[in-house]
Design a protein around this motif. Structure first.
Motif, PDB file in Angstrom:
ATOM      1  N   ILE A  84      58.893  82.680  58.671  1.00 34.30           N
ATOM      2  CA  ILE A  84      60.220  82.770  58.040  1.00 34.30           C
ATOM      3  C   ILE A  84      60.697  84.217  58.034  1.00 34.30           C
ATOM      4  O   ILE A  84      61.851  84.509  58.374  1.00 34.30           O
ATOM      5  N   VAL A  85      59.802  85.132  57.667  1.00 33.99           N
ATOM      6  CA  VAL A  85      60.161  86.559  57.648  1.00 33.99           C
ATOM      7  C   VAL A  85      60.589  87.013  59.040  1.00 33.99           C
ATOM      8  O   VAL A  85      61.617  87.685  59.203  1.00 33.99           O
ATOM      9  N   ALA A  86      59.833  86.643  60.053  1.00 35.56           N
ATOM     10  CA  ALA A  86      60.173  87.037  61.424  1.00 35.56           C
ATOM     11  C   ALA A  86      61.518  86.462  61.851  1.00 35.56           C
ATOM     12  O   ALA A  86      62.311  87.145  62.502  1.00 35.56           O
ATOM     13  N   ALA A  87      61.787  85.223  61.462  1.00 26.53           N
ATOM     14  CA  ALA A  87      63.048  84.586  61.850  1.00 26.53           C
ATOM     15  C   ALA A  87      64.246  85.245  61.177  1.00 26.53           C
ATOM     16  O   ALA A  87      65.316  85.348  61.780  1.00 26.53           O
ATOM     17  N   LEU A  88      64.075  85.696  59.947  1.00 31.20           N
ATOM     18  CA  LEU A  88      65.202  86.268  59.222  1.00 31.20           C
ATOM     19  C   LEU A  88      65.324  87.779  59.372  1.00 31.20           C
ATOM     20  O   LEU A  88      66.417  88.319  59.239  1.00 31.20           O
ATOM     21  N   CYS A  89      64.217  88.454  59.647  1.00 28.58           N
ATOM     22  CA  CYS A  89      64.244  89.922  59.695  1.00 28.58           C
ATOM     23  C   CYS A  89      64.170  90.503  61.100  1.00 28.58           C
ATOM     24  O   CYS A  89      64.459  91.683  61.288  1.00 28.58           O
TER      25      CYS A  89
ATOM     26  N   ARG B 223      61.745  91.879  50.442  1.00 32.08           N
ATOM     27  CA  ARG B 223      62.603  90.925  49.715  1.00 32.08           C
ATOM     28  C   ARG B 223      62.469  89.530  50.307  1.00 32.08           C
ATOM     29  O   ARG B 223      62.306  88.542  49.585  1.00 32.08           O
ATOM     30  N   VAL B 224      62.529  89.418  51.625  1.00 32.41           N
ATOM     31  CA  VAL B 224      62.433  88.113  52.283  1.00 32.41           C
ATOM     32  C   VAL B 224      61.039  87.517  52.091  1.00 32.41           C
ATOM     33  O   VAL B 224      60.894  86.326  51.795  1.00 32.41           O
ATOM     34  N   ARG B 225      59.997  88.334  52.218  1.00 30.43           N
ATOM     35  CA  ARG B 225      58.621  87.838  52.051  1.00 30.43           C
ATOM     36  C   ARG B 225      58.414  87.331  50.624  1.00 30.43           C
ATOM     37  O   ARG B 225      57.807  86.285  50.407  1.00 30.43           O
ATOM     38  N   ALA B 226      58.892  88.073  49.635  1.00 31.99           N
ATOM     39  CA  ALA B 226      58.744  87.650  48.237  1.00 31.99           C
ATOM     40  C   ALA B 226      59.503  86.347  47.974  1.00 31.99           C
ATOM     41  O   ALA B 226      58.982  85.434  47.318  1.00 31.99           O
TER      42      ALA B 226
ATOM     43  N   THR C 119      75.869  82.429  54.276  1.00 36.01           N
ATOM     44  CA  THR C 119      76.599  82.555  53.017  1.00 36.01           C
ATOM     45  C   THR C 119      75.771  82.068  51.828  1.00 36.01           C
ATOM     46  O   THR C 119      76.097  82.378  50.682  1.00 36.01           O
ATOM     47  N   GLU C 120      74.703  81.311  52.096  1.00 34.12           N
ATOM     48  CA  GLU C 120      73.822  80.866  51.019  1.00 34.12           C
ATOM     49  C   GLU C 120      72.980  82.046  50.547  1.00 34.12           C
ATOM     50  O   GLU C 120      72.681  82.958  51.319  1.00 34.12           O
ATOM     51  N   SER C 121      72.577  82.004  49.269  1.00 33.96           N
ATOM     52  CA  SER C 121      71.649  83.030  48.789  1.00 33.96           C
ATOM     53  C   SER C 121      70.348  82.868  49.565  1.00 33.96           C
ATOM     54  O   SER C 121      70.078  81.817  50.152  1.00 33.96           O
ATOM     55  N   LEU C 122      69.537  83.911  49.561  1.00 39.42           N
ATOM     56  CA  LEU C 122      68.293  83.868  50.326  1.00 39.42           C
ATOM     57  C   LEU C 122      67.386  82.734  49.860  1.00 39.42           C
ATOM     58  O   LEU C 122      66.849  81.990  50.679  1.00 39.42           O
ATOM     59  N   HIS C 123      67.261  82.563  48.545  1.00 42.18           N
ATOM     60  CA  HIS C 123      66.377  81.487  48.069  1.00 42.18           C
ATOM     61  C   HIS C 123      66.947  80.103  48.372  1.00 42.18           C
ATOM     62  O   HIS C 123      66.205  79.171  48.631  1.00 42.18           O
TER      63      HIS C 123
ATOM     64  N   ASP D 140      63.735  96.327  58.318  1.00 39.80           N
ATOM     65  CA  ASP D 140      63.771  97.339  57.275  1.00 39.80           C
ATOM     66  C   ASP D 140      62.690  96.955  56.252  1.00 39.80           C
ATOM     67  O   ASP D 140      62.645  95.802  55.825  1.00 39.80           O
ATOM     68  N   PRO D 141      61.820  97.871  55.857  1.00 35.74           N
ATOM     69  CA  PRO D 141      60.723  97.525  54.944  1.00 35.74           C
ATOM     70  C   PRO D 141      61.184  96.896  53.622  1.00 35.74           C
ATOM     71  O   PRO D 141      60.552  95.964  53.126  1.00 35.74           O
TER      72      PRO D 141
END
Length: 190
Positions: free
Chosen positions: A132-137, A148-151, A78-82, A142-143
């Motif tokens: 982090i990207v691998a854990a969340l994506c 978005r997650v990497r940035a 529920t938290e924003s990504l950042h 999806d590219p």
């Protein structure tokens, strides 16, 4: 439960790294050799290289990438990504200070003052970002979502790096989690 062999491996790695940090601070990074680190730690140079692939790794190596990624993934969706990434980084920093403040401060001080370590640190940041990207994506993201997650992870890591430098410059007297929260707030205008 961890085996005796695994515990000894971790203890050896930690002892080598502690001796290396001490020597780097006392003699200077460039003046200290891997052979000198091995002698101080009471192991062979081959043993040092078995635990640390490069001289830079003697300062920068830690086990935090996967732990950080797991901490990010465990935060509420529920938290924003950042917030999810940033607050996990703050949580990890607070835990690191509680466990090994002096070692963290010494490692950061070396990283700030030694150009070769600053350059190698970028590789370390990229590895954390990728974890982090691998854990969340997941394995087949999806590219657009991966981008978005990497940035966002890169922005969070950049902001918290600025806080880590400020903390090291204060010789560890400033409140690191608070500095990190402030830096993240500046970066994300919150």
């Amino acid at each position: 439960m961890m085996s005796l062999r695994d515990r000894r491996r971790i203890e050896t790695r930690q002892a080598i790294q502690a001796h290396a940090i001490r020597l780097f601070l006392d003699q200077g990074y460039d003046a200290t050799t891997v052979t000198g680190v091995a002698e101080a730690a009471g192991v062979s140079a081959m043993t040092v290289y078995r635990h640390f692939a490069t001289k830079e790794d003697l300062v920068l190596y830690d086990d935090y990438d996967q732990v950080t990624a797991a901490t990010v993934a465990a935060r509420p969706e529920t938290e924003s990504l950042h917030e999810r990434i940033g607050l996990a980084l703050v949580e990890m920093a607070a835990a690191a200070i509680a466990a090994e403040k002096a070692m963290l401060l010494a490692r950061l001080s070396l990283m700030i003052s030694v150009p070769a370590l600053r350059a190698h640190h970028l590789d370390s940041q990229y590895a954390t970002q990728s974890a982090i990207v691998a854990a969340l994506c997941g394995p087949s993201p999806d590219p657009a979502e991966e981008f978005r997650v990497r940035a966002t992870a890169g922005a969070c890591l950049g902001a918290t790096h600025v806080a880590l430098v400020r903390w090291a410059e204060s010789d560890g007297h400033a409140d690191l989690p608070e500095l990190m929260r402030q830096a993240l707030g500046f970066a994300f205008d919150t």
